[in-house]
Write a protein that holds these residues in place. Structure first.
Motif, PDB file in Angstrom:
ATOM      1  N   LYS A 163      48.542 -16.594  59.004  1.00 55.37           N
ATOM      2  CA  LYS A 163      48.393 -15.204  59.411  1.00 55.37           C
ATOM      3  C   LYS A 163      49.723 -14.546  59.753  1.00 55.37           C
ATOM      4  O   LYS A 163      49.821 -13.325  59.799  1.00 55.37           O
ATOM      5  CB  LYS A 163      47.442 -15.123  60.608  1.00 55.37           C
ATOM      6  N   ASN A 164      50.755 -15.350  60.028  1.00 59.14           N
ATOM      7  CA  ASN A 164      52.052 -14.784  60.376  1.00 59.14           C
ATOM      8  C   ASN A 164      52.964 -14.594  59.170  1.00 59.14           C
ATOM      9  O   ASN A 164      54.143 -14.303  59.332  1.00 59.14           O
ATOM     10  CB  ASN A 164      52.763 -15.683  61.403  1.00 59.14           C
ATOM     11  N   ILE A 205      53.985 -25.055  59.482  1.00 63.88           N
ATOM     12  CA  ILE A 205      53.155 -25.326  58.297  1.00 63.88           C
ATOM     13  C   ILE A 205      53.785 -26.479  57.522  1.00 63.88           C
ATOM     14  O   ILE A 205      54.955 -26.815  57.721  1.00 63.88           O
ATOM     15  CB  ILE A 205      53.021 -24.084  57.380  1.00 63.88           C
ATOM     16  N   SER A 206      53.009 -27.088  56.652  1.00 72.18           N
ATOM     17  CA  SER A 206      53.513 -28.214  55.873  1.00 72.18           C
ATOM     18  C   SER A 206      54.251 -27.709  54.632  1.00 72.18           C
ATOM     19  O   SER A 206      54.126 -26.546  54.240  1.00 72.18           O
ATOM     20  CB  SER A 206      52.350 -29.112  55.444  1.00 72.18           C
ATOM     21  N   TRP A 207      54.992 -28.615  54.011  1.00 74.47           N
ATOM     22  CA  TRP A 207      55.704 -28.278  52.774  1.00 74.47           C
ATOM     23  C   TRP A 207      54.720 -27.901  51.671  1.00 74.47           C
ATOM     24  O   TRP A 207      54.934 -26.951  50.921  1.00 74.47           O
ATOM     25  CB  TRP A 207      56.557 -29.467  52.356  1.00 74.47           C
ATOM     26  N   ILE A 223      57.407 -12.623  53.565  1.00 74.39           N
ATOM     27  CA  ILE A 223      57.841 -11.799  54.702  1.00 74.39           C
ATOM     28  C   ILE A 223      57.212 -12.348  55.975  1.00 74.39           C
ATOM     29  O   ILE A 223      56.014 -12.168  56.225  1.00 74.39           O
ATOM     30  CB  ILE A 223      57.435 -10.326  54.495  1.00 74.39           C
ATOM     31  N   PRO A 224      58.023 -13.038  56.793  1.00 74.44           N
ATOM     32  CA  PRO A 224      57.477 -13.553  58.062  1.00 74.44           C
ATOM     33  C   PRO A 224      57.313 -12.429  59.082  1.00 74.44           C
ATOM     34  O   PRO A 224      58.152 -11.522  59.166  1.00 74.44           O
ATOM     35  CB  PRO A 224      58.537 -14.558  58.525  1.00 74.44           C
ATOM     36  N   CYS A 225      56.232 -12.456  59.831  1.00 68.62           N
ATOM     37  CA  CYS A 225      56.063 -11.482  60.924  1.00 68.62           C
ATOM     38  C   CYS A 225      57.016 -11.838  62.050  1.00 68.62           C
ATOM     39  O   CYS A 225      57.449 -12.978  62.178  1.00 68.62           O
ATOM     40  CB  CYS A 225      54.616 -11.511  61.434  1.00 68.62           C
ATOM     41  N   ALA A 226      57.330 -10.876  62.871  1.00 72.24           N
ATOM     42  CA  ALA A 226      58.330 -11.056  63.931  1.00 72.24           C
ATOM     43  C   ALA A 226      57.978 -12.241  64.838  1.00 72.24           C
ATOM     44  O   ALA A 226      58.836 -13.009  65.246  1.00 72.24           O
ATOM     45  CB  ALA A 226      58.460  -9.784  64.751  1.00 72.24           C
ATOM     46  N   ALA A 227      56.703 -12.394  65.131  1.00 76.49           N
ATOM     47  CA  ALA A 227      56.284 -13.452  66.051  1.00 76.49           C
ATOM     48  C   ALA A 227      56.611 -14.830  65.514  1.00 76.49           C
ATOM     49  O   ALA A 227      56.902 -15.763  66.265  1.00 76.49           O
ATOM     50  CB  ALA A 227      54.787 -13.337  66.318  1.00 76.49           C
ATOM     51  N   SER A 228      56.566 -14.991  64.190  1.00 81.52           N
ATOM     52  CA  SER A 228      56.810 -16.310  63.598  1.00 81.52           C
ATOM     53  C   SER A 228      58.267 -16.659  63.503  1.00 81.52           C
ATOM     54  O   SER A 228      58.626 -17.765  63.153  1.00 81.52           O
ATOM     55  CB  SER A 228      56.185 -16.377  62.191  1.00 81.52           C
ATOM     56  N   LEU A 229      59.162 -15.705  63.813  1.00 85.08           N
ATOM     57  CA  LEU A 229      60.597 -15.951  63.755  1.00 85.08           C
ATOM     58  C   LEU A 229      61.166 -16.352  65.109  1.00 85.08           C
ATOM     59  O   LEU A 229      62.312 -16.753  65.225  1.00 85.08           O
ATOM     60  CB  LEU A 229      61.349 -14.717  63.242  1.00 85.08           C
ATOM     61  N   LYS A 230      60.399 -16.205  66.141  1.00 83.35           N
ATOM     62  CA  LYS A 230      60.906 -16.453  67.484  1.00 83.35           C
ATOM     63  C   LYS A 230      61.044 -17.951  67.758  1.00 83.35           C
ATOM     64  O   LYS A 230      60.307 -18.730  67.202  1.00 83.35           O
ATOM     65  CB  LYS A 230      59.989 -15.805  68.531  1.00 83.35           C
TER      66      LYS A 230
END
Length: 350
Positions: free
Chosen positions: A2-3, A320-322, A343-350
């Motif tokens: 979802k992210n 997540i897995s490869w 495109i990663p959402c901001a939350a997934s980059l933290k």
């Protein structure tokens, strides 16, 4: 997932950011200039890889082809489509015979049986990538990991020794570059082996070690000093490249000079050329152009390594897995786009 947003078309906000220099592309990622944060990951589509390989079918440099792989998945896909690895690596092997004689003085011998081992390991890796049976995949990879570990160590050592040469000729630089490429190919393939068995931390560590060594080799060859201020580094690198290219041109001219063997010969004729000066100049220009391209390839390969490492770092952050990462694709299956935009959402980059 979802992210993570996956699509074929570059979003308008990314296009605008690239146009106004808010964002900049570095290999397989697009970054925000101010913060350095990655906002988009690029992944080549199958159609783009197929088209690119058909356009490059007449190019002898395997490095030029693998430069298309801006993502780890793209690298693996391209590797899977190179059906003439035997012929391409044979060209490199022949030139490495010269290195063996040059390094003989320091009691270092190259085991040229690498060719059959490396090609065999690459073919097994290609087979493993396509397998859905995880047990069989792991057995195949266990059998080839040690080969990539060995070739990585061998070609890293060869490249480091060659990069310490006080003066490069065109031939010695070609040999050094080809040895470096085999180091790059071995390291990246070794990293993919660990990705395929979902050992992401080990894969990332291998790439980081390769990046560190590659930077040192590049700086050693060009006699670069990266202790200077960051804003001066680009200018210093451009100057060093020009000086390096000029030195190779000068080396070719010097090798074409016949020096007098006596005072009488010097007085009567002085220095002479082995062939017509126009032929020498033409050859010098061809070598200059090729050397410049090899230096550019070197930087592109280093850029790819950084992209691969950052890609693996993000997969770990996203938890997540490869195999899940490889399976990401847009919901609409038809597109002529060159890339998939992850495109990663901001939350997934933290």
């Amino acid at each position: 997932m979802k992210n993570i947003n996956v699509q074929f078309d570059m979003p308008d906000w990314v296009q605008q950011g690239l146009a106004n220099n808010q964002y900049e592309r570095f290999g397989g990622v697009i970054r925000e200039n101010a913060s350095g944060k990655i906002v988009v990951y690029l992944r080549e589509t199958n159609s783009f890889i197929n088209q690119s390989l058909s356009n490059l079918s007449n190019i002898g440099s395997i490095a030029s082809i693998l430069n298309l792989g801006v993502s780890v998945i793209g690298f693996a896909l391209i590797l899977n489509k190179l059906n003439d690895l035997d012929n391409r690596l044979l060209v490199i092997e022949n030139s490495l015979k010269d290195i063996q004689s040059k390094l003989g003085d320091i009691n270092y011998k190259i085991d040229l049986t690498f060719k059959s081992e490396l090609i065999g390991a690459l073919k097994q890796l290609i087979k493993a990538i396509s397998l859905s049976d995880n047990c069989l995949k792991q057995r195949l990879i266990i059998n080839i990991v040690y080969i990539f570990e060995k070739t990585t160590a061998i070609f890293k050592d060869i490249t480091e020794k060659n990069s310490q040469s006080a003066i490069f000729s065109y031939e010695t630089f070609c040999s050094a570059y080809q040895a470096y490429f085999l180091f790059y190919l071995s390291s990246t393939s070794l990293s993919i082996c660990y990705l395929e068995v979902n050992e992401l931390m080990t894969a990332e560590k291998i790439l980081k070690e390769c990046i560190y060594s590659s930077k040192e080799i590049y700086q050693e060859m060009l006699l670069l000093d990266y202790d200077i201020d960051e804003e001066d580094q680009e200018e210093a690198e451009e100057k060093a490249i020009e000086e390096f290219l000029d030195s190779i041109r000068d080396s070719e001219w010097e090798s074409s000079i016949i020096f007098p063997t006596s005072l009488a010969e010097y007085i009567s004729g002085g220095f002479r050329l082995k062939e017509d000066s126009e032929n020498i100049e033409k050859r010098c220009q061809e070598q200059y152009t090729h050397t410049k391209q090899m230096l550019k390839d070197f930087k592109n390969l280093l850029l790819n390594l950084k992209s691969f490492s950052e890609e693996i770092q993000y997969i770990q952050k996203a938890d997540i897995s490869w195999s899940e990462w490889k399976s990401l694709k847009p919901t609409n299956n038809f597109s002529e786009s060159e890339y998939i935009y992850v495109i990663p959402c901001a939350a997934s980059l933290k």
